[in-house]
Design a protein around this motif. Structure first.
Motif, short mmCIF file in Angstrom:
data_model
loop_
_atom_site.label_atom_id
_atom_site.label_comp_id
_atom_site.label_asym_id
_atom_site.label_seq_id
_atom_site.Cartn_x
_atom_site.Cartn_y
_atom_site.Cartn_z
N VAL A 115 0.84 -1.20 0.00
CA VAL A 115 0.00 0.00 0.00
C VAL A 115 0.87 1.25 0.00
CG1 VAL A 115 -1.69 1.33 1.33
CG2 VAL A 115 -1.97 -1.14 1.08
N LEU A 162 -8.02 4.89 -2.60
CA LEU A 162 -7.92 3.76 -1.67
C LEU A 162 -8.89 3.94 -0.51
CD1 LEU A 162 -6.60 1.13 -0.69
CD2 LEU A 162 -4.91 2.56 0.48
N VAL A 163 -8.94 5.13 0.07
CA VAL A 163 -9.85 5.38 1.19
C VAL A 163 -11.30 5.21 0.75
CG1 VAL A 163 -10.66 7.12 2.82
CG2 VAL A 163 -8.22 6.82 2.43
N LEU A 215 -11.96 1.49 0.45
CA LEU A 215 -12.05 0.89 1.79
C LEU A 215 -13.37 1.24 2.46
CD1 LEU A 215 -8.44 1.47 3.16
CD2 LEU A 215 -9.53 -0.74 2.71
N HIS A 226 -16.17 -0.72 0.87
CA HIS A 226 -16.10 -2.12 1.27
C HIS A 226 -16.62 -2.30 2.70
CE1 HIS A 226 -14.68 -6.23 1.35
NE2 HIS A 226 -14.09 -5.98 2.50
N LEU A 227 -16.22 -1.42 3.60
CA LEU A 227 -16.68 -1.51 4.99
C LEU A 227 -18.20 -1.33 5.09
CD1 LEU A 227 -13.82 0.42 6.78
CD2 LEU A 227 -14.24 -2.05 6.86
#
Length: 64
Positions: free
Chosen positions: A18, A36-37, A40, A43-44
């Motif tokens: 990463v 990326l954030v 993420l 996904h969460l």
């Protein structure tokens, strides 16, 4: 010369993959970090670990 795919280097731990990806090309560092954030967070939320409302609360803290 940048590899453009530093996360594909064999033998790196996840954190190194990463870090190397986000910092390899300075002109893309902010974009890659934001992407990326975003992935993420999505996904969460899709896994039920965070709600959309909780993500919005965190974003409120970022812009304040």
């Amino acid at each position: 010369m940048p590899t453009q795919n530093p996360h594909r280097t064999v033998g790196l731990c996840t954190s190194s993959k990463v870090y190397n990806t986000l910092t390899e090309l300075k002109q893309l560092e902010g974009h890659r970090t934001a992407k990326l954030v975003a992935l993420l967070a999505q996904h969460l939320v899709s896994q039920g670990l965070l709600s959309d409302h909780e993500v919005m609360q965190m974003l409120d803290q970022v812009v304040d």
